[in-house]
Design a protein around this motif. Sequence first.
Motif, PDB file in Angstrom:
ATOM      1  N   ALA A 184       0.709  -1.329  -0.039  1.00 16.85           N
ATOM      2  CA  ALA A 184      -0.057  -0.080   0.096  1.00 16.85           C
ATOM      3  C   ALA A 184       0.802   1.225   0.159  1.00 16.85           C
ATOM      4  O   ALA A 184       2.008   1.195   0.368  1.00 16.85           O
ATOM      5  N   ILE A 185       0.222   2.359  -0.471  1.00 18.66           N
ATOM      6  CA  ILE A 185       1.127   3.420  -0.537  1.00 18.66           C
ATOM      7  C   ILE A 185       1.794   3.997   0.936  1.00 18.66           C
ATOM      8  O   ILE A 185       2.883   4.449   1.016  1.00 18.66           O
ATOM      9  N   GLY A 186       0.825   3.968   1.674  1.00 20.36           N
ATOM     10  CA  GLY A 186       1.119   4.359   3.073  1.00 20.36           C
ATOM     11  C   GLY A 186       2.367   3.665   3.893  1.00 20.36           C
ATOM     12  O   GLY A 186       2.871   4.083   4.579  1.00 20.36           O
ATOM     13  N   ALA A 187       2.728   2.598   3.114  1.00 21.27           N
ATOM     14  CA  ALA A 187       3.631   1.531   3.758  1.00 21.27           C
ATOM     15  C   ALA A 187       5.067   2.127   3.466  1.00 21.27           C
ATOM     16  O   ALA A 187       6.076   1.950   4.057  1.00 21.27           O
ATOM     17  N   TRP A 188       5.104   3.156   2.422  1.00 25.64           N
ATOM     18  CA  TRP A 188       6.428   3.828   2.161  1.00 25.64           C
ATOM     19  C   TRP A 188       6.610   5.146   2.808  1.00 25.64           C
ATOM     20  O   TRP A 188       7.482   5.845   2.449  1.00 25.64           O
ATOM     21  N   TYR A 189       5.617   5.570   3.756  1.00 23.98           N
ATOM     22  CA  TYR A 189       5.760   6.691   4.477  1.00 23.98           C
ATOM     23  C   TYR A 189       5.837   6.490   5.927  1.00 23.98           C
ATOM     24  O   TYR A 189       5.129   5.718   6.558  1.00 23.98           O
ATOM     25  N   GLN A 190       6.945   7.073   6.825  1.00 29.93           N
ATOM     26  CA  GLN A 190       6.727   7.233   8.249  1.00 29.93           C
ATOM     27  C   GLN A 190       5.228   7.794   8.749  1.00 29.93           C
ATOM     28  O   GLN A 190       4.820   7.212   9.583  1.00 29.93           O
ATOM     29  N   ASP A 191       5.019   8.842   8.227  1.00 34.68           N
ATOM     30  CA  ASP A 191       4.046   9.828   8.751  1.00 34.68           C
ATOM     31  C   ASP A 191       2.794   9.841   7.399  1.00 34.68           C
ATOM     32  O   ASP A 191       3.407  10.514   6.440  1.00 34.68           O
ATOM     33  N   PHE A 192       1.748   9.028   7.494  1.00 35.08           N
ATOM     34  CA  PHE A 192       1.059   9.024   6.235  1.00 35.08           C
ATOM     35  C   PHE A 192      -0.226   9.341   6.744  1.00 35.08           C
ATOM     36  O   PHE A 192      -1.378   9.022   6.417  1.00 35.08           O
ATOM     37  N   SER A 193      -0.418  10.777   7.681  1.00 29.48           N
ATOM     38  CA  SER A 193      -1.597  11.063   8.375  1.00 29.48           C
ATOM     39  C   SER A 193      -2.552  11.482   7.369  1.00 29.48           C
ATOM     40  O   SER A 193      -2.000  12.116   6.217  1.00 29.48           O
ATOM     41  N   GLN A 194      -3.804  11.314   7.479  1.00 30.63           N
ATOM     42  CA  GLN A 194      -4.845  11.955   6.664  1.00 30.63           C
ATOM     43  C   GLN A 194      -4.940  13.380   6.897  1.00 30.63           C
ATOM     44  O   GLN A 194      -4.782  13.832   7.674  1.00 30.63           O
ATOM     45  N   LEU A 195      -5.111  14.092   5.742  1.00 31.07           N
ATOM     46  CA  LEU A 195      -5.312  15.646   5.462  1.00 31.07           C
ATOM     47  C   LEU A 195      -6.678  15.982   5.754  1.00 31.07           C
ATOM     48  O   LEU A 195      -7.642  15.207   5.236  1.00 31.07           O
ATOM     49  N   ASN A 196      -6.926  17.010   6.330  1.00 30.03           N
ATOM     50  CA  ASN A 196      -8.285  17.645   6.230  1.00 30.03           C
ATOM     51  C   ASN A 196      -8.660  18.776   5.149  1.00 30.03           C
ATOM     52  O   ASN A 196      -7.584  19.156   4.679  1.00 30.03           O
ATOM     53  N   ASP A 197      -9.680  19.237   5.249  1.00 25.91           N
ATOM     54  CA  ASP A 197      -9.977  20.218   3.951  1.00 25.91           C
ATOM     55  C   ASP A 197      -9.432  21.463   4.658  1.00 25.91           C
ATOM     56  O   ASP A 197      -8.682  22.116   3.484  1.00 25.91           O
ATOM     57  N   GLU A 198      -9.323  21.773   5.610  1.00 23.15           N
ATOM     58  CA  GLU A 198      -8.444  23.160   6.167  1.00 23.15           C
ATOM     59  C   GLU A 198      -7.040  23.116   5.762  1.00 23.15           C
ATOM     60  O   GLU A 198      -6.532  24.198   5.257  1.00 23.15           O
ATOM     61  N   GLN A 199      -6.596  22.156   5.770  1.00 25.05           N
ATOM     62  CA  GLN A 199      -5.019  21.928   5.468  1.00 25.05           C
ATOM     63  C   GLN A 199      -4.775  22.149   3.984  1.00 25.05           C
ATOM     64  O   GLN A 199      -3.856  22.518   3.539  1.00 25.05           O
ATOM     65  N   VAL A 200      -5.694  21.566   3.233  1.00 22.74           N
ATOM     66  CA  VAL A 200      -5.599  21.577   1.783  1.00 22.74           C
ATOM     67  C   VAL A 200      -5.845  22.958   1.412  1.00 22.74           C
ATOM     68  O   VAL A 200      -4.998  23.712   0.576  1.00 22.74           O
ATOM     69  N   ILE A 201      -6.980  23.776   1.843  1.00 25.82           N
ATOM     70  CA  ILE A 201      -7.121  25.245   1.725  1.00 25.82           C
ATOM     71  C   ILE A 201      -6.130  26.068   1.954  1.00 25.82           C
ATOM     72  O   ILE A 201      -5.559  26.870   1.201  1.00 25.82           O
ATOM     73  N   ALA A 202      -5.325  25.756   3.200  1.00 30.60           N
ATOM     74  CA  ALA A 202      -4.191  26.663   3.621  1.00 30.60           C
ATOM     75  C   ALA A 202      -2.857  26.224   2.580  1.00 30.60           C
ATOM     76  O   ALA A 202      -2.580  27.440   2.107  1.00 30.60           O
ATOM     77  N   MET A 203      -2.938  25.221   2.238  1.00 29.22           N
ATOM     78  CA  MET A 203      -1.661  24.962   1.096  1.00 29.22           C
ATOM     79  C   MET A 203      -2.219  25.687  -0.153  1.00 29.22           C
ATOM     80  O   MET A 203      -1.075  26.155  -0.935  1.00 29.22           O
ATOM     81  N   MET A 204      -3.293  25.589  -0.680  1.00 29.02           N
ATOM     82  CA  MET A 204      -3.711  26.444  -1.969  1.00 29.02           C
ATOM     83  C   MET A 204      -3.508  27.873  -1.610  1.00 29.02           C
ATOM     84  O   MET A 204      -3.151  28.546  -2.745  1.00 29.02           O
ATOM     85  N   ARG A 205      -3.864  28.287  -0.636  1.00 33.83           N
ATOM     86  CA  ARG A 205      -3.521  29.813  -0.397  1.00 33.83           C
ATOM     87  C   ARG A 205      -1.970  30.175  -0.329  1.00 33.83           C
ATOM     88  O   ARG A 205      -1.418  30.980  -0.850  1.00 33.83           O
ATOM     89  N   GLU A 206      -1.162  29.246   0.152  1.00 31.76           N
ATOM     90  CA  GLU A 206       0.135  29.381   0.107  1.00 31.76           C
ATOM     91  C   GLU A 206       0.542  29.226  -1.321  1.00 31.76           C
ATOM     92  O   GLU A 206       1.474  30.207  -1.824  1.00 31.76           O
TER      93      GLU A 206
END
Length: 223
Positions: A191-213
């Motif tokens: 699975a994709i997550g097996a290749w990450y140490q931190d594969f935490s799920q993102l929320n809408d607010e994080q996505v919006i903040a990144m798009m603003r950045e």
Amino acid sequence: MTPFPNRVAAGRLLAEALRSSLPDLLEREDVIVLALPRGGVPLGLEVARALHAPLDLMLVRKLGVPGHRELAMGAITSGARVLNTDVIQSCGISDEALEAVAREEQAELERRARRYRGDKPWPALKDRCVILVDDGIATGATMEAAARAVRVQQPAAIVLAVPVAPPSTLDRFTPLVDRIVCLMTPESFWAIGAWYQDFSQLNDEQVIAMMREADRLQGDERG
């Protein structure tokens, strides 16, 4: 040892690989990065930052098998639908069940478009170099839908950029995209997550903040 600490680190490594394998990207003014939310957005932001390119979203939703939603029987975007007939047949999915899932995911696509982008117009992709970014590819259903949706808009080129994917899946994309940049292609995938140490799920607010950045970075570029 897990190769990628998190999505941001993977995005920076992916950006380096793009710059070294496709150095002309830095000279082009038609490049646009499209990230698949939510997981692809942190990587897309790092790629866009490194290439001094705009970042936008490619909204795709997996069509999960009822009762086993992690298993993809297809995927949809606003402009394309891809179905995995092998999964549909082996699981005995009826047309009615398929359409019910598709309606549910279409509603989520529309919700995310409003939430993440508001009333901002979608970018024109014709004659542009489009870089499709996600945090990895497993079955390939969502990325295939994304690539097909982009292709119908007649871009100059499509570059598929991901940190990890099985080689058998990447082979399917050879006729769909112009270039593939993938950091790891393990035969034994899981699975994709097996290749990450931190594969935490993102929320809408994080996505919006990144798009603003991303918008801020583009404003700095223009200024």
